[in-house]
Design a protein around this motif. Structure first.
Motif, mmCIF file in Angstrom:
data_model
loop_
_atom_site.group_PDB
_atom_site.id
_atom_site.type_symbol
_atom_site.label_atom_id
_atom_site.label_comp_id
_atom_site.label_asym_id
_atom_site.label_seq_id
_atom_site.Cartn_x
_atom_site.Cartn_y
_atom_site.Cartn_z
ATOM 1 N N ARG A 70 0.807 -1.222 0.000
ATOM 2 C CA ARG A 70 0.000 0.000 0.000
ATOM 3 C C ARG A 70 0.843 1.277 0.000
ATOM 4 N N THR A 71 2.130 1.120 -0.184
ATOM 5 C CA THR A 71 3.024 2.273 -0.254
ATOM 6 C C THR A 71 3.968 2.099 -1.437
ATOM 7 N N GLU A 72 4.671 3.170 -1.777
ATOM 8 C CA GLU A 72 5.551 3.124 -2.944
ATOM 9 C C GLU A 72 7.010 3.416 -2.630
ATOM 10 N N ARG A 73 7.266 4.258 -1.632
ATOM 11 C CA ARG A 73 8.662 4.636 -1.394
ATOM 12 C C ARG A 73 9.078 4.511 0.062
ATOM 13 N N LEU A 74 8.154 4.274 0.965
ATOM 14 C CA LEU A 74 8.441 4.203 2.390
ATOM 15 C C LEU A 74 9.408 3.060 2.700
ATOM 16 N N VAL A 75 10.460 3.343 3.469
ATOM 17 C CA VAL A 75 11.344 2.283 3.952
ATOM 18 C C VAL A 75 10.644 1.574 5.104
ATOM 19 N N LEU A 76 10.590 0.259 5.037
ATOM 20 C CA LEU A 76 9.873 -0.557 6.004
ATOM 21 C C LEU A 76 10.885 -1.233 6.914
ATOM 22 N N SER A 77 10.728 -1.033 8.209
ATOM 23 C CA SER A 77 11.721 -1.529 9.151
ATOM 24 C C SER A 77 11.038 -2.128 10.362
ATOM 25 N N THR A 78 11.835 -2.790 11.166
ATOM 26 C CA THR A 78 11.367 -3.169 12.488
ATOM 27 C C THR A 78 11.986 -2.217 13.495
ATOM 28 N N THR A 84 17.102 -12.921 19.757
ATOM 29 C CA THR A 84 17.321 -13.919 20.801
ATOM 30 C C THR A 84 16.314 -15.055 20.759
ATOM 31 N N THR A 85 15.076 -14.760 20.433
ATOM 32 C CA THR A 85 14.028 -15.787 20.493
ATOM 33 C C THR A 85 13.529 -16.213 19.121
ATOM 34 N N ASN A 86 13.936 -15.530 18.061
ATOM 35 C CA ASN A 86 13.635 -15.967 16.700
ATOM 36 C C ASN A 86 14.786 -16.799 16.154
ATOM 37 N N ASP A 87 14.458 -17.807 15.368
ATOM 38 C CA ASP A 87 15.486 -18.610 14.708
ATOM 39 C C ASP A 87 16.135 -17.774 13.605
ATOM 40 N N PRO A 88 17.447 -17.654 13.581
ATOM 41 C CA PRO A 88 18.104 -16.880 12.527
ATOM 42 C C PRO A 88 17.763 -17.350 11.117
ATOM 43 N N VAL A 89 17.516 -18.645 10.953
ATOM 44 C CA VAL A 89 17.141 -19.151 9.632
ATOM 45 C C VAL A 89 15.819 -18.537 9.196
ATOM 46 N N LYS A 90 14.868 -18.461 10.109
ATOM 47 C CA LYS A 90 13.559 -17.903 9.757
ATOM 48 C C LYS A 90 13.653 -16.399 9.523
ATOM 49 N N ILE A 91 14.471 -15.712 10.306
ATOM 50 C CA ILE A 91 14.673 -14.280 10.055
ATOM 51 C C ILE A 91 15.235 -14.080 8.655
ATOM 52 N N ALA A 92 16.249 -14.859 8.296
ATOM 53 C CA ALA A 92 16.872 -14.732 6.972
ATOM 54 C C ALA A 92 15.844 -14.933 5.864
ATOM 55 N N GLU A 93 15.011 -15.940 6.001
ATOM 56 C CA GLU A 93 14.013 -16.233 4.967
ATOM 57 C C GLU A 93 12.939 -15.157 4.906
ATOM 58 N N ASP A 94 12.372 -14.813 6.066
ATOM 59 C CA ASP A 94 11.240 -13.884 6.088
ATOM 60 C C ASP A 94 11.621 -12.513 5.530
ATOM 61 N N PHE A 95 12.770 -12.012 5.936
ATOM 62 C CA PHE A 95 13.142 -10.667 5.487
ATOM 63 C C PHE A 95 13.641 -10.660 4.052
ATOM 64 N N ALA A 96 14.174 -11.770 3.572
ATOM 65 C CA ALA A 96 14.536 -11.837 2.156
ATOM 66 C C ALA A 96 13.281 -11.826 1.285
ATOM 67 N N VAL A 97 12.253 -12.563 1.687
ATOM 68 C CA VAL A 97 10.988 -12.539 0.936
ATOM 69 C C VAL A 97 10.427 -11.119 0.929
ATOM 70 N N GLN A 99 11.970 -8.331 1.373
ATOM 71 C CA GLN A 99 12.849 -7.464 0.591
ATOM 72 C C GLN A 99 12.523 -7.557 -0.901
ATOM 73 N N HIS A 100 12.321 -8.760 -1.413
ATOM 74 C CA HIS A 100 11.972 -8.925 -2.827
ATOM 75 C C HIS A 100 10.626 -8.275 -3.136
ATOM 76 N N LEU A 101 9.615 -8.543 -2.319
ATOM 77 C CA LEU A 101 8.273 -8.049 -2.608
ATOM 78 C C LEU A 101 8.172 -6.534 -2.447
ATOM 79 N N PRO A 174 19.318 -7.114 3.484
ATOM 80 C CA PRO A 174 18.739 -5.938 4.130
ATOM 81 C C PRO A 174 19.736 -5.321 5.110
ATOM 82 N N PHE A 175 19.722 -3.988 5.193
ATOM 83 C CA PHE A 175 20.623 -3.324 6.133
ATOM 84 C C PHE A 175 20.165 -3.624 7.557
#
Length: 361
Positions: A70-78, A84-97, A99-101, A174-175
């Motif tokens: 719903r946006t065009e130029r906004l940088v999306l961040s957390t 500590t409580t998220n699996d690094p593998v899942k972080i890598a996958e979720d944010f790569a997806v 990032q592409h979209l 992602p930065f």
């Protein structure tokens, strides 16, 4: 310099009416705030991550994916991704997806979290918070940069020839910002990898913020990523504005007095004097924000908290109008005029792709 807003996603009663928004209302309000941020010309929207009441943003990438569409130029961040409580593998996958979209309009801020009860829900121990943060990020860093990863550590099962998919967009992860209020180990981690360091800058006095940022800058230089002045720094902050400062104070006081993180502590006046909280006119916010540069140096990102403590959505959107129309244009101009040429701009996907093509990292 980037300007934006962040939300912790609390569901808090409005102390002036007693009304409590539903979880549905709060989540949709956060999405509305993000869209409004782009409409008024801000650069960044960031969402926290929480898994316990009274907070609702338990799935930040879901929220940011919705906003991306719903946006065009906004940088999306957390505003925090719990390393500590998220699996690094899942972080890598979720944010790569994501990032592409989102066409690269994605970064993330890693943090440990400060809710002890959350750790056992995800099979972890808060007493291991720092070691978890350090080890998990080392794995995440490798997953985004190596096609096949062999890994063995203390806190997760080993990996053998593992490839995280999808690969980062344009080969550029992602930065990453490392967010911390009080942990020098996290400032050191940010410096070691040449990543950004984000200081929450809401609850602590100026001298504490100065020490943490100076530590990060010096260690950034020690690790050979550039001069201390070239380190990438972000700050948080909370503001509430009305044309007349006395009206801002009168309107915000009941929200401050009853806020989960403020209520029962020092008075509003004392908190404003001892921390960066600014309640007043737009000009006061401009002057206070410009003063941050005096003790952290030239920095790259300023995020404001504007929707905490039960403030109704209508009021939050008014705050965004003031930021976009009266405050941020002046801050952009003033910060740009004062920034030396050797201090880098805020990292974006486009800048990092260009830097990579020029032999940068």
């Amino acid at each position: 310099m980037q300007f934006g807003v962040f939300s912790v996603g609390d569901v808090t009663p409005d102390p002036t009416t007693g009304r409590v928004p539903s979880e549905h209302e709060r989540l949709t309000a956060m999405a509305t705030i993000a869209q409004k941020a782009e409409e008024v010309g801000l650069d960044v929207f960031a969402t926290g991550e929480h898994h316990n009441p009274p907070f609702v943003p338990s799935s930040p990438t879901t929220m940011l994916g919705y906003v991306a569409a719903r946006t065009e130029r906004l940088v999306l961040s957390t505003a925090t991704t719990l390393i500590t409580t998220n699996d690094p593998v899942k972080i890598a996958e979720d944010f790569a997806v994501l990032q592409h979209l989102a066409g690269g309009r994605v970064d993330l801020m890693l943090g440990r979290g400060n809710q002890a009860a959350v750790y056992p829900w995800f099979g972890q121990d808060i007493r291991q918070g720092i070691p978890l943060a350090l080890e998990n990020y080392h794995l995440l860093y490798r997953l985004w940069r190596e096609e096949e990863v062999d890994w063995e550590g203390r806190f997760r099962t080993p990996l053998r020839g593992f490839t995280s998919t999808p690969r980062p967009l344009d080969g550029i992860p992602p930065f990453v910002w490392h967010g911390s209020i009080r942990s020098p180990e996290i400032a050191e981690q940010a410096a070691r990898y040449g990543d950004g360091f984000f200081h929450n800058h809401i609850f602590w006095p100026v001298e504490h913020t100065r020490r943490m940022v100076e530590l990060y800058r010096q260690r950034f230089e020690d690790h050979g990523h550039g001069s201390a002045e070239q380190a990438i720094v972000g700050l948080g902050g909370q503001v509430f504005m009305r044309p007349r400062s006395q009206d801002a104070v009168a309107e915000f006081r009941p929200y401050f007095d009853n806020a989960p993180v403020y209520g029962g502590g020092p008075s509003l006046e004392r908190f404003m004097a001892e921390t960066p909280l600014t309640v007043g006119s737009p000009q006061q916010v401009i002057e206070r924000t410009l003063s941050f540069r005096e003790y952290v140096g030239d920095y790259q990102r300023q995020l404001f908290l504007v929707d905490h403590a039960g403030l109704p959505l209508r009021t939050v959107l008014e705050q965004l109008d003031i930021l976009g129309e009266e405050v941020v244009p002046v801050l952009r101009r003033e910060f740009a005029a004062r920034k030396p040429a050797h201090v880098p701009e805020a990292p974006t996907h486009e800048r990092r792709v260009a830097s990579s093509g020029d032999g940068g990292t």
